[in-house]
Design a protein around this motif. Structure first.
Motif, PDB file in Angstrom:
ATOM      1  N   GLY A   1     -12.184  19.728  50.061  1.00  0.00           N
ATOM      2  CA  GLY A   1     -12.164  20.375  51.243  1.00  0.00           C
ATOM      3  C   GLY A   1     -12.621  19.340  52.600  1.00  0.00           C
ATOM      4  N   TRP A   2     -12.642  20.007  53.775  1.00  0.00           N
ATOM      5  CA  TRP A   2     -13.150  19.276  54.810  1.00  0.00           C
ATOM      6  C   TRP A   2     -13.574  20.250  55.839  1.00  0.00           C
ATOM      7  CZ3 TRP A   2     -11.278  20.251  60.113  1.00  0.00           C
ATOM      8  CH2 TRP A   2     -10.237  21.212  59.916  1.00  0.00           C
ATOM      9  N   GLY A   3     -14.688  20.024  56.637  1.00  0.00           N
ATOM     10  CA  GLY A   3     -15.231  20.907  57.526  1.00  0.00           C
ATOM     11  C   GLY A   3     -16.059  22.297  56.725  1.00  0.00           C
ATOM     12  N   SER A   4     -15.859  23.271  57.407  1.00  0.00           N
ATOM     13  CA  SER A   4     -16.895  24.377  57.247  1.00  0.00           C
ATOM     14  C   SER A   4     -16.692  25.069  55.870  1.00  0.00           C
ATOM     15  CB  SER A   4     -16.837  25.285  58.463  1.00  0.00           C
ATOM     16  OG  SER A   4     -15.578  26.227  58.325  1.00  0.00           O
ATOM     17  N   THR A   5     -15.577  24.730  55.119  1.00  0.00           N
ATOM     18  CA  THR A   5     -15.373  25.195  53.742  1.00  0.00           C
ATOM     19  C   THR A   5     -16.479  24.776  52.795  1.00  0.00           C
ATOM     20  OG1 THR A   5     -13.751  23.544  53.285  1.00  0.00           O
ATOM     21  CG2 THR A   5     -13.049  25.598  54.118  1.00  0.00           C
ATOM     22  N   HIS A   6     -17.108  23.803  53.384  1.00  0.00           N
ATOM     23  CA  HIS A   6     -18.163  23.206  52.325  1.00  0.00           C
ATOM     24  C   HIS A   6     -18.900  24.313  51.558  1.00  0.00           C
ATOM     25  CE1 HIS A   6     -21.674  20.751  51.094  1.00  0.00           C
ATOM     26  NE2 HIS A   6     -20.913  19.857  50.960  1.00  0.00           N
ATOM     27  N   GLY A   7     -19.442  25.123  52.143  1.00  0.00           N
ATOM     28  CA  GLY A   7     -20.479  25.999  51.561  1.00  0.00           C
ATOM     29  C   GLY A   7     -19.781  26.777  50.144  1.00  0.00           C
ATOM     30  N   ALA A   8     -18.518  27.461  50.647  1.00  0.00           N
ATOM     31  CA  ALA A   8     -17.775  28.236  49.879  1.00  0.00           C
ATOM     32  C   ALA A   8     -17.172  27.398  48.648  1.00  0.00           C
ATOM     33  CB  ALA A   8     -16.671  28.964  50.488  1.00  0.00           C
ATOM     34  N   ILE A   9     -16.904  26.338  48.844  1.00  0.00           N
ATOM     35  CA  ILE A   9     -16.322  25.340  47.959  1.00  0.00           C
ATOM     36  C   ILE A   9     -17.432  24.857  46.994  1.00  0.00           C
ATOM     37  CG2 ILE A   9     -15.105  23.355  47.200  1.00  0.00           C
ATOM     38  CD1 ILE A   9     -13.511  23.236  49.783  1.00  0.00           C
ATOM     39  N   THR A  10     -18.491  24.640  47.637  1.00  0.00           N
ATOM     40  CA  THR A  10     -19.693  24.209  46.635  1.00  0.00           C
ATOM     41  C   THR A  10     -20.089  25.045  45.740  1.00  0.00           C
ATOM     42  OG1 THR A  10     -20.286  22.620  48.597  1.00  0.00           O
ATOM     43  CG2 THR A  10     -22.188  22.901  46.796  1.00  0.00           C
ATOM     44  N   ALA A  11     -20.344  26.414  46.403  1.00  0.00           N
ATOM     45  CA  ALA A  11     -20.639  27.494  45.729  1.00  0.00           C
ATOM     46  C   ALA A  11     -19.777  27.853  44.322  1.00  0.00           C
ATOM     47  CB  ALA A  11     -21.077  28.586  46.514  1.00  0.00           C
ATOM     48  N   ALA A  12     -18.532  27.863  44.808  1.00  0.00           N
ATOM     49  CA  ALA A  12     -17.357  28.230  43.796  1.00  0.00           C
ATOM     50  C   ALA A  12     -17.281  27.341  42.742  1.00  0.00           C
ATOM     51  CB  ALA A  12     -16.028  28.545  44.365  1.00  0.00           C
ATOM     52  N   VAL A  13     -17.212  25.744  43.016  1.00  0.00           N
ATOM     53  CA  VAL A  13     -17.218  24.939  42.217  1.00  0.00           C
ATOM     54  C   VAL A  13     -18.635  24.839  41.231  1.00  0.00           C
ATOM     55  CG1 VAL A  13     -17.347  22.401  41.783  1.00  0.00           C
ATOM     56  CG2 VAL A  13     -15.608  23.483  43.356  1.00  0.00           C
ATOM     57  N   LYS A  14     -19.693  24.982  41.688  1.00  0.00           N
ATOM     58  CA  LYS A  14     -20.954  25.142  40.804  1.00  0.00           C
ATOM     59  C   LYS A  14     -20.904  26.358  39.918  1.00  0.00           C
ATOM     60  CE  LYS A  14     -26.037  25.417  41.703  1.00  0.00           C
ATOM     61  NZ  LYS A  14     -26.671  26.939  41.683  1.00  0.00           N
ATOM     62  N   GLY A  15     -20.274  27.251  40.423  1.00  0.00           N
ATOM     63  CA  GLY A  15     -20.074  28.495  39.685  1.00  0.00           C
ATOM     64  C   GLY A  15     -19.095  28.231  38.293  1.00  0.00           C
ATOM     65  N   ALA A  16     -18.168  27.652  38.646  1.00  0.00           N
ATOM     66  CA  ALA A  16     -17.134  27.405  37.779  1.00  0.00           C
ATOM     67  C   ALA A  16     -17.571  26.381  36.642  1.00  0.00           C
ATOM     68  CB  ALA A  16     -15.707  26.792  38.336  1.00  0.00           C
ATOM     69  N   ARG A  17     -18.168  25.274  36.993  1.00  0.00           N
ATOM     70  CA  ARG A  17     -18.782  24.370  36.195  1.00  0.00           C
ATOM     71  C   ARG A  17     -19.983  24.987  35.383  1.00  0.00           C
ATOM     72  NH1 ARG A  17     -17.829  19.739  36.225  1.00  0.00           N
ATOM     73  NH2 ARG A  17     -19.643  18.890  35.444  1.00  0.00           N
ATOM     74  N   GLU A  18     -20.618  25.669  35.878  1.00  0.00           N
ATOM     75  CA  GLU A  18     -21.611  26.366  35.114  1.00  0.00           C
ATOM     76  C   GLU A  18     -20.952  27.386  34.062  1.00  0.00           C
ATOM     77  OE1 GLU A  18     -24.938  26.987  38.609  1.00  0.00           O
ATOM     78  OE2 GLU A  18     -23.993  28.641  38.023  1.00  0.00           O
ATOM     79  N   ARG A  19     -19.766  27.926  34.314  1.00  0.00           N
ATOM     80  CA  ARG A  19     -19.251  28.499  33.265  1.00  0.00           C
ATOM     81  C   ARG A  19     -18.196  27.485  32.297  1.00  0.00           C
ATOM     82  NH1 ARG A  19     -18.494  31.449  37.352  1.00  0.00           N
ATOM     83  NH2 ARG A  19     -16.208  31.108  37.604  1.00  0.00           N
ATOM     84  N   GLY A  20     -18.500  26.311  32.484  1.00  0.00           N
ATOM     85  CA  GLY A  20     -17.939  25.280  31.615  1.00  0.00           C
ATOM     86  C   GLY A  20     -16.487  24.784  32.060  1.00  0.00           C
ATOM     87  N   LEU A  21     -16.146  25.081  33.239  1.00  0.00           N
ATOM     88  CA  LEU A  21     -14.697  24.644  33.661  1.00  0.00           C
ATOM     89  C   LEU A  21     -14.808  23.347  34.306  1.00  0.00           C
ATOM     90  CD1 LEU A  21     -13.463  27.689  35.433  1.00  0.00           C
ATOM     91  CD2 LEU A  21     -13.250  27.281  32.975  1.00  0.00           C
ATOM     92  N   ASP A  22     -13.555  22.595  34.074  1.00  0.00           N
ATOM     93  CA  ASP A  22     -13.594  21.261  34.226  1.00  0.00           C
ATOM     94  C   ASP A  22     -12.960  21.028  35.791  1.00  0.00           C
ATOM     95  OD1 ASP A  22     -13.269  18.437  34.562  1.00  0.00           O
ATOM     96  OD2 ASP A  22     -11.694  18.283  33.014  1.00  0.00           O
ATOM     97  N   VAL A  23     -13.803  21.116  36.708  1.00  0.00           N
ATOM     98  CA  VAL A  23     -13.581  21.007  38.214  1.00  0.00           C
ATOM     99  C   VAL A  23     -14.609  20.315  38.986  1.00  0.00           C
ATOM    100  CG1 VAL A  23     -14.813  23.398  38.242  1.00  0.00           C
ATOM    101  CG2 VAL A  23     -12.965  22.458  39.988  1.00  0.00           C
ATOM    102  N   SER A  24     -14.093  19.639  39.839  1.00  0.00           N
ATOM    103  CA  SER A  24     -14.790  18.605  40.670  1.00  0.00           C
ATOM    104  C   SER A  24     -14.861  19.144  42.202  1.00  0.00           C
ATOM    105  CB  SER A  24     -14.726  17.301  40.324  1.00  0.00           C
ATOM    106  OG  SER A  24     -15.037  16.696  39.220  1.00  0.00           O
ATOM    107  N   HIS A  25     -15.602  18.385  42.928  1.00  0.00           N
ATOM    108  CA  HIS A  25     -15.534  18.921  44.564  1.00  0.00           C
ATOM    109  C   HIS A  25     -15.769  17.455  45.069  1.00  0.00           C
ATOM    110  CE1 HIS A  25     -17.608  20.609  48.351  1.00  0.00           C
ATOM    111  NE2 HIS A  25     -16.254  20.418  48.422  1.00  0.00           N
ATOM    112  N   ALA A  26     -14.845  17.146  46.052  1.00  0.00           N
ATOM    113  CA  ALA A  26     -15.128  16.258  47.113  1.00  0.00           C
ATOM    114  C   ALA A  26     -14.594  16.697  48.512  1.00  0.00           C
ATOM    115  CB  ALA A  26     -14.292  15.069  46.938  1.00  0.00           C
ATOM    116  N   HIS A  27     -15.442  16.123  49.572  1.00  0.00           N
ATOM    117  CA  HIS A  27     -15.489  16.804  50.741  1.00  0.00           C
ATOM    118  C   HIS A  27     -15.228  15.758  51.658  1.00  0.00           C
ATOM    119  CE1 HIS A  27     -15.632  20.856  52.339  1.00  0.00           C
ATOM    120  NE2 HIS A  27     -16.023  20.343  53.610  1.00  0.00           N
ATOM    121  N   LEU A  28     -14.306  15.824  52.852  1.00  0.00           N
ATOM    122  CA  LEU A  28     -14.002  14.755  53.668  1.00  0.00           C
ATOM    123  C   LEU A  28     -14.528  14.980  54.888  1.00  0.00           C
ATOM    124  CD1 LEU A  28     -10.014  14.132  53.047  1.00  0.00           C
ATOM    125  CD2 LEU A  28     -11.919  12.883  51.971  1.00  0.00           C
TER     126      LEU A  28
END
Ligand SMILES: Cc1ncc(C[n+]2csc(CCOP(=O)(O)OP(=O)(O)O)c2C)c(N)n1
Ligand SMILES: Cc1ncc(C[n+]2csc(CCOP(=O)(O)OP(=O)(O)O)c2C)c(N)n1
Ligand code: SF4
Ligand code: SF4
Ligand SMILES: [Mg+2]
Ligand SMILES: [Mg+2]
Lengths: 343, 624, 624, 343
Positions: free
Chosen positions: B527-554
């Motif tokens: 992601g880049w810019g203001s989508t940071h919050g939504a992506i962080t929350a979504a990825v955190k949630g997904a990882r908590e449910r065991g999904l193999d997903v990471s997040h990087a922000h430019l």
């Protein structure tokens, strides 16, 4: 700005750059350049404190030929660049060079706002009544009917008068001079520099390539005595050759040309005495005298005092510092509601 | 409870039960004139002070005032607060307080099932329902879906303020503080911070009235039987240190002021008002004691041009605008590229095209920032990720601008601009400093305006007033070292290349990309810019449910970090959510020839967490 | 020889030999005031009339006049003419005629080895050599590399004009026609077309003088011993039909005029002068009898805005500019996208950034055309490939604009603008026609300003003066059918999508891509715009040498042709030469994820054939 | 434009749209809207021939509420859009609506050029001396010292006067009216419509939210008799309540306020008689009368005749057709040097 005592004496040559001057042979811009270079050393400003700012056009090449700081910017916006320079560095002597196209076509808005704010800068508007650089289209000051490539059957744009425009915008100093009249131009340049506030000078300039002779009767020394009304503060509005002098008087509110006899002071014959400091409507009336019935005024049409913009900006900062002390970043970041999260 | 609420406890009412919850999202909604933005932000301040993590989302109508009671006039403010880290104002709200039918109608669909809806029942009548576009009374239907609580706010407020020398209009204007008092009770929050703020804003009877109704609202909560339970969201475990709330626009403004301090150079801000960027100018104008000059220009061309003039004169030039104003500056920015002067251009993006929806958000100006000038006019582009990050990005932008002698564009957006988040106040000592040097008269002999630093390729910043360095700059094609005007094709090509390399060279200053999650695997959400919050929350949630997903922000969009290509190649799939039609996605696809999957939304609204979460799940299902 | 040259043959001179050659490239070079552009274009006209294929390249200094005799003031005009198809003005010249030392210095390196260099020996003296920056006399050295022919042009011209009542300045001004006469002799060309043209331009003594010196130059060729051989380039075998020479700018202007005729609608052209686009306004202004109104606006914002106003009023609105002026129009263009009115925006690209080199060429504005507006503001972009193609592209642009109710951008460039090519005059009957219809008062009941055509997605073009269809348009986000202002996110998203789809739908009008060469294989050279000639020649040469290379040229840059992806995938490698840093290349790489190899030049000059040819050879060597 | 005989009678309601009007309660824009809607039916123009063109600002929302053709364009450029409309369709009645920020800050240049070209359009400049839409920053007409979010310690921008600006730009019709004075405004609107050429009206408008009371003394019926100088062509320049009337006379070129007795015609007492058609310097002098010593002129300050731009453009086309015949594309393509390549 007084010259610092140690500053070396400057001469005209100190203001000449090593760049080839690229105007057409005979262009009026040459004489303006020469006059500016001649006046600069007399202003008591260290050379490094001069900044010339221009837009785009033949005239706007000016800064390249001045051995000072210079900025050849974009079309029409020179006054805005100059505003940033003057606000941040009020001690600099900032000169704006623009053309009738650059300053009044695309750049009319910035010109108006610089003038109304009364920034302490000089504005030289080279009026050749044509777009020179783009090869000869009519400009906002071109006469009705002028045939150019964009007006093959004659221009239909009613021209704007730079002087009434400046006065309508609230100018505090308005003058007009002619490219070929060196001593007059030098005087105007000095007056402009002395003025605290925006000094606007319209320079009637010949473009021998695309609009040759547009100011012919004013450039020609002989006809000029009849066609130009040379203004001097406190002197009557007279013109014409000695022996056949004429003057301007006002009859029931209507301006008139009368013959002036040499036997008596023109004032005594009812000729109006020029007052640079009169209300702007006086200068506006002067500027609007219809031609060719009346001569064209050259010289200082108006000068008045008003606080300068950059000084008021500086005051804002000083006032803020005095009333609140110099800014402290830590205080700012910690101002208002804050809280501590304990470890 | 704090000082303002310390009367004797009234024991005639039964003690109410308290429910502890992890996080709560509430939304205040009313007419533009109802003071929802103030109410929301006071609630936020109080909650943050208490120690919750907080995220907010103010959502107000286009700048014009709409007729009272219509949908077009509804203003909302959402606050999400929690006992844990949160990253967005939440997709759904647990509680909506609606001051009139239009506010109800515009917002009720965002309340979660069985959530609470408090309405100002005084404002519900046939006429007002009609104004809101309701043909039937909506309450019966809503009562089935939500816990609808009807409070006669207008009446209760009037009662509380009887006897004060105020007009009835003035009295009614206080009613938002009644509601605030009620909600502060409902969530066990102190009245004191609000009371203190009121005391700093108002005087005499108006102050008295606001405080009184605030307390009345609180007292009403304690006594009413409509609200049997109150809720407590315990303080969050967040990094220790000093905190404050900050919006993106305030952070930009403070970043500008801080740059003057940290680079030890006066700042010149030239700007022309435009929503949602005007507040930056407003805020900077308040801090002129920091050696900052502000100039309200006649238009954006003048704003940018004056800032470049100031840079030529040796100041830190900056200009702030939004989309329509930003693109008007492109010609001047192109000149700044050519004359290689430092300049920071901020674009607080809003929803377009054209005038569009001036108060709504979008990330639509990235390509215009990168490529919106004629010809090849490269410059660095940065984007803050959160409101607080706006502060740091401004410092970074100025640092790059003066180090490399280049204009730099900063892309914020309407969402960052107005959202508030608790912000750890940086230690001033820890902020980057730099000293800017100008060549002096001593260098007069050897000075060449376009002679470059061998490593950085930056040219010298010689300023007017320096004897012996008199020189001319301008927009015409120039020769490499002397800067003289030339028409020679080789000189031109060489200068194009040098300017390009100079900007590409900034890559050396960009730190390695931080990856949230494993640095290789199935799916990377970029992601880049203001989508940071939504992506962080979504990825955190997904990882908590065991999904193999990471997040990087430019944060650096030009030049791109050196390790980006490598990072992308380590994931089987890459998802790039953007609030545009795929602008960064296009750049990365072209550059790395990787099939980045673009996920777009152009509705004037930020992503909901669930939108990204669903997308992640979908993609990982397909893969498995 | 024609009428003007039919005196008795003077047999006292030996008959000279004639060499037949396939093609010749010559360049006239002199001071800006020496009339090189006229001389070159008269030679071109004559040669084209004779039946050669011709390509030209005028190259003149930035708009300002430079001091006489300096490098900065040199003006050149290159003519390439041949007995076969040619596509460029040639990389090297066979003959250079240099009117002064500066012209020699600026141009001699482009003469092929052992080529001919004619100098005006009168203009070579110490002072003029110095002005040109020569420290030593260059002639001895040049004589070793070239066939240097020294002709005292000034003197011979003065002699020829003795006795005429002209000032010496006027006499000297004629000397270019002496040179022209000489070259017309050297290449066996008729004096008559030039004489006819002179007669239409001049009167009395000036006419007489020019004709006399023209003949004198011719006679000098016949008699001088300096030129033992003359050259004959036989007529080319080109497609039969009526021909004329045309420059890109003239073709754009005629395309505008022709659109008024073919769409049967009056045209309004709003423009502000700027190099190299001004000539389009000049030319259109000459044809007001075609129901065309021209407006010289105060600036580019006004130029574009007035054209949009005209479109709202029901005319064909068009605006023409170059880089710096073009980007000033972006805000207005964004509004045109939003209100969905037809409008054609022409950008005659020039070398930048900033003011750059106003008379030099570049393809630097493609990304700005596509993405230079804030937010998502899609529109079609077209680019002509040759001067004559400018005419047809204008017609196509207007057709799309009115059919789809959209602004359309046309990207020409400085090279196309000023180059001339023989152009097969189109049969007016064969030109596309279209009828534009406006809803009438009859539709008043059902009229909705944003109700779209089901297939094209275009909205109706209802114009003021139509009773019952009164409506308001503007830049705020609007509801799909009614066009009323809305703030609803779904409406916004829907409209963004609809506008995008509408533009993408134009793909249905784009014919399949024509491939020059096999439609699959080793290497495809893809191009757009003015690189057409150089690529065609290079590919033709390479194919003649047996290399497996094809050429395709894009005219529609947005939307891209439907079959492009497929075409690209059928070649092992794709080369994309562009006069920028790889702009189209980026778009195609992103879209097709194909490793298109970008080949760039940003020197203000068109590609030389040999540059592309070498690149092709290199690539094919690598592959083999 | 005369109404076609069959045209149905229009009423105020025909000019009302179905859109909610979105100005703040009490905004002066409401009364301007009402007056415009009231005047339109009386102008004898078919409704479909009206076009309202605006820029961006609260005032620029105007077209959405007029049931005519309307175009809400971009900030500051409305005059340029209107120019394209009027040039191509001279039969349309084109009204430009702009604000002090839209028209004089970003849009000053287009305003100047529209005025100098003398396009036959009406320009209504809503002057509330503030940026309303962006929530209350000072504007180019704000008074020195006005405190706003961008001028927390008071504005330092010398304001521009829209009337002198228009006169300096060569305006052929210049008037001023007040939002709350319905009958005066209606008269001005009709006069503007009658005028052939650019009719510029400054409307003093209250913004109760961000600049409440900025024109208070002129809006208030009682104080207005003292503070406003209501101009009528051929009538003396008098103001003040009956019994305590005052007039403006000129004493040696200097304007003065004198007491006017009711016993004698004011003219006879030396009061200047208003002449809309006088040279522009007269109107400029009127506009520059210093306040508060002098009242503020409202009404038509100047009207004069000059050819209209769109008519001259039309002439160019007609002249081209007359002198060369209607264009023939085949002839054009085949003009000049052409040749035939044989098959
Ligand atoms: C944005 C932009 N538009 C147009 C131009 C082209 N242009 C350059 S100078 C000029 C007019 C110059 O006229 P004037 O200011 O009178 O200067 P002069 O050449 O007559 O001295 C124009 C139209 C430009 N450089 N930039
Ligand atoms: C290019 C651009 N810059 C800035 C703005 C923001 N803006 C909209 S209206 C306005 C000022 C309006 O003031 P005024 O014309 O006086 O209108 P009012 O709202 O007072 O009626 C500004 C700065 C914009 N819409 N577009
Ligand atoms: S074109 Fe005219 S104004 Fe320009 S340099 Fe030549 S003579 Fe001077
Ligand atoms: S902000 Fe002022 S000008 Fe705008 S609608 Fe409200 S009252 Fe009127
Ligand atoms: Mg000029
Ligand atoms: Mg306003």
């Amino acid at each position: 700005m007084a010259a610092s005592p140690e500053a070396p004496e400057l001469s005209r040559k100190d203001f000449v750059t090593n760049q080839d001057v690229r105007w057409c042979p005979g262009c009026g811009d040459y004489s303006v350049l020469a006059n500016v270079q001649r006046v600069m050393p007399e202003l008591g400003v260290p050379r490094e404190n001069f900044v010339f700012v221009s837009g785009i056009g033949c005239s706007s090449r000016f800064p390249y030929y001045m051995n000072t700081y210079g900025f050849h910017t974009i079309h029409g916006r020179a006054p805005a660049f100059a505003t940033g320079i003057k606000i941040t560095r009020p001690e600099l002597s900032v000169w704006i060079v623009t053309g009738d196209g650059d300053g009044l076509s695309i750049g009319g808005n910035h010109l108006m706002h610089a003038i109304r704010r009364n920034l302490d800068v000089q504005i030289l508007l080279f009026n050749n009544r044509v777009y020179g650089l783009t090869k000869g289209q009519y400009s906002p000051t071109s006469a009705l009917g002028m045939r150019t490539k964009t007006s093959p059957t004659g221009s239909i744009d009613h021209p704007i008068d730079p002087i009434t425009f400046a006065l309508g915008s609230g100018a505090t100093f308005v003058a007009r001079t002619i490219d070929v009249d060196a001593s007059h131009m030098q005087e105007m340049l000095k007056r402009a520099h002395q003025h605290k506030g925006t000094a606007f000078i319209e320079i009637l300039q010949n473009c021998p390539v695309f609009n040759d002779g547009t100011w012919e009767e004013l450039q020609d020394r002989k006809s000029r005595t009849e066609t130009a009304l040379v203004l001097e503060h406190g002197k009557p509005l007279v013109f014409g050759a000695p022996g056949a002098r004429k003057g301007i008087c006002v009859d029931h509110g209507v301006p008139k040309v009368i013959d002036v006899s040499d036997d008596q002071a023109p004032e005594a014959q009812g000729v109006v005495v020029h007052d640079e400091n009169a209300p702007p409507s006086y200068s506006f009336a002067l500027a609007s005298l219809a031609r060719p019935e009346f001569p064209l005024p050259v010289g200082v049409l108006r000068e008045t005092e008003k606080p300068c913009y950059e000084a008021m900006v500086e005051d804002e900062v000083q006032h803020a510092i005095e009333s609140r002390g110099p800014g402290d970043l830590r205080d700012l970041l910690n101002s208002g509601d804050t809280w501590e999260v304990e470890g | 409870m704090g000082a303002v609420n310390d009367g004797p406890a009234d024991d005639s009412h039964p003690r109410k039960s308290v429910t502890e919850v992890d996080h709560v999202a509430i939304r205040f909604a009313g007419d533009s004139g109802d003071g929802m933005q103030i109410t929301g932000s006071k609630f936020t301040d109080t909650t943050a002070l208490f120690g919750n993590d907080v995220a907010t989302f103010p959502d107000f109508p286009a700048e014009i005032r709409a007729p009272a009671g219509t949908l077009a006039g509804v203003s909302g403010y959402q606050v999400h607060f929690a006992a844990e880290d949160i990253f967005t104002p939440a997709d759904e709200v647990d509680l909506l307080i609606a001051f009139n039918p239009a506010a109800l109608r515009a917002n009720v669909e965002d309340v979660r099932g069985h959530g609470m809806v408090i309405i100002n029942s005084d404002a519900f009548n046939k006429k007002s329902l009609q104004r809101a576009g309701y043909t039937d009374d909506p309450l019966p239907g809503l009562r089935e879906r939500f816990n609808v609580v009807e409070v006669p706010v207008t009446t209760l407020n009037r009662e509380a303020l009887q006897g004060l020398a105020l007009s009835s209009r003035e009295v009614d204007r206080c009613k938002n503080f009644f509601a605030l008092g009620l909600l502060l009770w409902l969530y066990h929050r102190d009245l004191e911070p609000t009371a203190r703020w009121l005391a700093s804003k108002f005087k005499a009877d108006v102050l008295e009235a606001n405080i009184r109704t605030l307390k009345a609202g609180h007292a009403f909560g304690e006594t009413t039987e409509l609200l049997p339970t109150s809720f407590l969201v315990p303080a969050a475990k967040i990094e220790p240190g000093p905190y404050r709330n900050i919006t993106g626009n305030a952070a930009l403004a403070w970043g500008i002021v801080a740059s003057a301090v940290q680079l030890d150079k006066p700042v010149f801000l030239g700007a022309y008002p435009i929503t949602p960027a005007s507040d930056v100018l407003h805020e900077v104008a308040r801090h002129r004691n920091f050696n900052v000059k502000t100039f309200q220009a006649e238009d954006e061309m003048a704003a940018a041009s004056s800032a470049i003039g100031a840079a030529f004169a040796g100041h830190l030039g900056v200009t702030v605008s939004s989309g329509p104003g930003f693109i008007l500056k492109q010609e001047a920015i192109g000149l700044a590229v050519m004359v290689e002067l430092p300049l920071v251009i901020v674009d607080v993006q809003r929803a377009g095209p054209a005038t569009g929806s001036p108060t709504k958000t979008e990330q639509g100006d990235l390509l215009a920032a990168l490529y919106g000038r004629h010809s090849q006019a490269h410059l660095p582009v940065l984007a803050p990720a959160t409101p607080g990050d706006c502060f740091h990005v401004m410092l970074e932008a100025f640092r790059i601008a003066v180090k490399y002698m280049t204009p730099v564009i900063v892309l914020s957006d309407s969402y960052l601009a107005n959202s508030a988040e608790p912000w750890r106040i940086p230690d001033v000592e820890s902020l980057p400093r730099a000293t800017v040097s100008h060549p002096s008269s001593d260098a007069a002999e050897s000075f060449r305006p376009y002679e470059r630093d061998a490593e950085l390729l930056a040219r010298p910043w010689a300023i007017p007033g320096t004897a012996g360095l008199e020189h001319r700059i301008g927009g015409l094609t120039k020769a490499p070292v002397s800067g003289n005007v030339v028409y020679d094709p080789d000189n031109h090509e060489q200068m194009v290349a040098l300017r390009y390399q100079k900007i590409e060279g900034i890559v050396r200053d960009i730190p390695p990309i931080e990856v949230n999650g494993p640095d290789r695997g199935e799916l990377l959400v970029l992601g880049w810019g203001s989508t940071h919050g939504a992506i962080t929350a979504a990825v955190k949630g997904a990882r908590e449910r065991g999904l193999d997903v990471s997040h990087a922000h430019l944060r650096h969009l030009n030049p791109l970090p050196a390790d980006l290509g490598d990072l992308l190649s380590r994931f089987r799939r890459v998802l790039l959510p953007e609030l545009n039609l795929g602008q960064l996605s296009m750049i990365l696809r072209a550059r790395y020839l990787i099939d980045i999957e673009s996920f777009t939304k152009v509705a004037g609204q930020p992503f909901k967490v669930v939108e990204i979460q669903t997308k992640i799940e979908q993609m990982l299902e397909e893969s498995s």
